[in-house]
Design an enzyme around this catalytic site. Structure first.
Site, short mmCIF file in Angstrom:
data_model
loop_
_atom_site.label_atom_id
_atom_site.label_comp_id
_atom_site.label_asym_id
_atom_site.label_seq_id
_atom_site.Cartn_x
_atom_site.Cartn_y
_atom_site.Cartn_z
N GLU A 435 0.83 -1.21 0.00
CA GLU A 435 0.00 0.00 0.00
C GLU A 435 0.86 1.25 0.00
O GLU A 435 0.50 2.28 -0.58
CB GLU A 435 -0.97 -0.01 1.19
N HIS A 438 1.76 2.27 -3.49
CA HIS A 438 0.73 3.12 -4.10
C HIS A 438 0.88 4.56 -3.57
O HIS A 438 0.75 5.53 -4.32
CB HIS A 438 -0.67 2.65 -3.71
ZN LIG Z 1 -2.68 -2.53 -4.67
#
Ligand SMILES: [Zn+2]
Length: 653
Positions: A435, A438
């Site tokens: 995450e 991202h």
């Molecule tokens: Zn992802």
């Protein structure tokens, strides 16, 4: 919405001839207030919902869809975009602006701008119905998942679970005002706790709670909803001139056609199912050796594979967990790797409001001390949070709008009982790195236009920066820095770390097969032609898996159709293959780093400059291949998963 509609009307009705500034740039500037509200609302609706928010969500979802339609089906507005598009060679635009014009033109065409008025009306009705169905699916699934929690008052049923896990099951029951113990369902088919529970009947009960969560013929049954939703999507694609929903959806992706995505996935089936069959044999041998007297079922898989893992790698999850204390993982692992690669630093803030007490906030600074972004994280599971883990933003980066990024990560890790250390699994560690990958893509964004900024990229590219960032979780230098005992601060003993590393390719036949099965399932739902009858989801799913050689009783898909939230409730319809596609990109990318000296500022800065900061400002195949110095191959992915043939494995260092 009214404000943006006014802005759009002003652009569409402008008496002046269309220019890039008065049309395209003006559209980029429109709807700033709405967008800001939607991002904030989306954040709490996903991570901290309540009945009032749910009510607003259900009410607003179709209105928001209709609002988008009103923009992209505005005939006057499209005429201006069409004029500019036709003049594009004489406009002398810089590359990012040219990309933006192309982006808008395709988006209009994709949304139906070229349809006649009668067909536009049909399209709007289908969009509205689709949006309502999708929202109904999400709300039913949230309730179904909550109701599917396993409850017991008998502590003996929990044999095999650790004291901390049992305490947290007790706390989970208390949170709902119940006595006894409660094991909430995760959004996947498999439930992590099945690795520990020694009572086979209990394992089966929990598995069946998961598998049948949305198929109970009650108010939370999603079968009718998804069957109709698949049909609505196929009808929409037909109206827009595409043979299937997938053909419409994938056109602007890296893969470009469903055939390319399917060809890519089919090529992975033999290696992965062969490995899963091998794993099943090992598990069956262990069951037989223990005189179990049964064939392995999906609810047995994790339990026995954990024992096979112990036998093969002598690795016990409870041995490694004390080395993964969440704050150490975050600051000495996730943040540290980003610091080593990109020079960025982090400072926690306590003065900003948060939507739940678990949420933490950090300022992020560039190497030169300038402010880069604000980062929020919200890692613990709550009943009012959607399942899984994700990244999104409160504010998207844009130079045009003079906006710095404000991004967040959400996960569903099991919260420790009060007074217990916050120890997580290595899989949770990997999720944090994922995450955060991202988040980096969002925070490093350096685009003029918000529509092309950061993570606003095709689905089959968007998982590349995140999956790439996962590799640093097991990079030796990073790992040594964060994997320290929560009590003593001692590094993880070398033999244990080596075992953990070796174990990384363990059970990958299962993991890859369940993922591939879900991806193929998604693609088959979305390659249904418009004239196909309403499907019976159970029969459809069985036939779809069978056709691909993926109907394997002990290895069910990662998500069953009826709780496949990615494809019915969020934007991954005909796009779940993107995880695998991105994996090809990220493993090839990591191999590039390995070949060029690994974790260095030079490598990091080059990657930030050529990839992470670029958003969707250039054709992504060109952008990626330029950075890599060639086309990505499937080999590094199979090697990383431990699925490659021996020859391939040895081909690279
Ligand atoms: Zn992802």
């Amino acid at each position: 919405m009214a404000e943006q509609q006014q802005q759009i009307d002003a652009i569409a009705n402008d008496a002046a001839a269309p220019t890039f500034q008065n049309t395209i740039v003006a559209m980029e500037k429109s709807g700033a207030l709405l967008h800001r509200a939607q991002l904030a609302f989306g954040a709490v609706a996903g991570a901290n919902t309540d009945p009032a928010i749910q009510k607003v969500e259900a009410e607003m979802a179709p209105k928001a869809a209709a609002h988008q339609d009103a923009i992209y089906l505005n005939t006057k507005l499209f005429a201006r975009v069409q004029t500019l598009f036709d003049q594009r060679d004489s406009l002398k635009l810089d590359p990012e602006s040219a990309r933006l014009l192309d982006f808008y033109y395709k988006r209009f065409v994709h949304a139906g701008a070229k349809l006649n008025d009668a067909d536009k009306k049909k399209l709007m009705a289908l969009n509205e119905e689709g949006s309502k169905l999708s929202n109904a699916f999400s709300q039913k699934l949230l309730a179904a998942t909550k109701a599917g929690a396993y409850k017991t008052s008998d502590s003996a049923a929990l044999a095999g679970m650790s004291t901390a896990q049992i305490a947290s099951a007790q706390a989970a029951a208390k949170m709902r005002g119940d006595a006894g113990y409660l094991i909430p369902l995760q959004n996947t088919t498999q439930q992590p706790v099945l690795a520990q529970l020694s009572d086979r009947a209990i394992r089966q009960a929990i598995f069946e709670n998961s598998w049948n969560r949305a198929e109970k013929n009650d108010a939370n049954d999603t079968r009718d909803t998804i069957a109709r939703l698949a049909q609505v999507r196929a009808e929409k694609a037909k109206l827009l001139g595409y043979p299937t929903f997938a053909a419409w959806k994938i056109e602007d992706q890296m893969a470009k056609t469903p055939e390319a995505a399917i060809h890519f996935m089919d090529a992975l089936v033999p290696a992965t199912t062969a490995r899963a069959a091998g794993e099943q044999k090992d598990i069956q041998a262990l069951i037989d050796q223990q005189k179990g007297g049964f064939q392995v079922e999906p609810w047995d898989w994790e339990f026995y594979s954990e024992q096979v893992r112990k036998a093969k790698f002598d690795l016990d999850e409870t041995q490694v967990r004390p080395y993964f204390e969440i704050n150490k993982v975050l600051e000495d692992g996730v943040f540290y790797a980003a610091n080593q690669l990109y020079g960025i630093t982090f400072k926690e803030r306590h003065d900003l409001p948060v939507y739940a007490p678990d949420v933490r906030v950090f300022d992020v600074f560039n190497a030169d001390g300038s402010h880069l972004a604000v980062f929020y994280c919200d890692y613990w599971k709550r009943d009012n949070k959607q399942g899984g883990a994700w990244m999104s933003s409160f504010v998207d980066q844009s130079r045009l709008l003079n906006q710095s990024p404000v991004v967040y990560n959400v996960a569903n890790f099991t919260k420790p009982a009060a007074g217990e250390p916050a120890l997580i699994t290595f899989s949770d560690v990997t999720t944090m790195f994922h995450e955060f990958g991202h988040a980096l893509h969002g925070m490093f964004a350096n685009s003029e236009y918000p529509s092309l900024s950061g993570t606003s990229v095709p689905r089959d590219f968007v998982e590349f920066p995140s999956q790439f960032n996962e590799h640093w979780a097991s990079d030796p230098k990073v790992f040594a820095h964060y994997a320290r005992h929560y009590k003593t601060g001692a590094p993880m003993p070398a033999d244990l770390a080596a075992k953990l590393k070796k174990a990384a390719t363990f059970n990958q036949g299962y993991a890859f097969t369940e993922l591939l099965a879900a991806a193929e399932l998604d693609m088959q739902w979305h390659t249904l032609p418009a004239d196909a009858p309403l499907q019976n989801p159970d029969e459809f799913e069985k036939a779809a898996l069978q056709k691909k050689g993926l109907l394997i009783k002990a290895v069910p898909p990662r998500y069953r159709s009826t709780y496949f939230s990615h494809i019915w409730g969020s934007g991954y319809a005909a796009g779940y293959y993107a995880y695998l596609w991105s994996e090809m990109l990220d493993d090839a990318a990591y191999q590039w780093f390995v070949d060029h000296g690994g974790l260095t500022r030079e490598n990091g800065d080059r990657f930030r400059k050529m990839v992470l900061s670029r958003g969707n400002s250039e054709d992504l195949t060109t952008l990626y291949d330029t950075w890599l110095g060639g086309e990505p191959k499937i080999g590094p992915m199979l090697k990383q998963r431990g699925l490659a043939a021996a020859k391939d494995t040895q081909a690279k260092p």
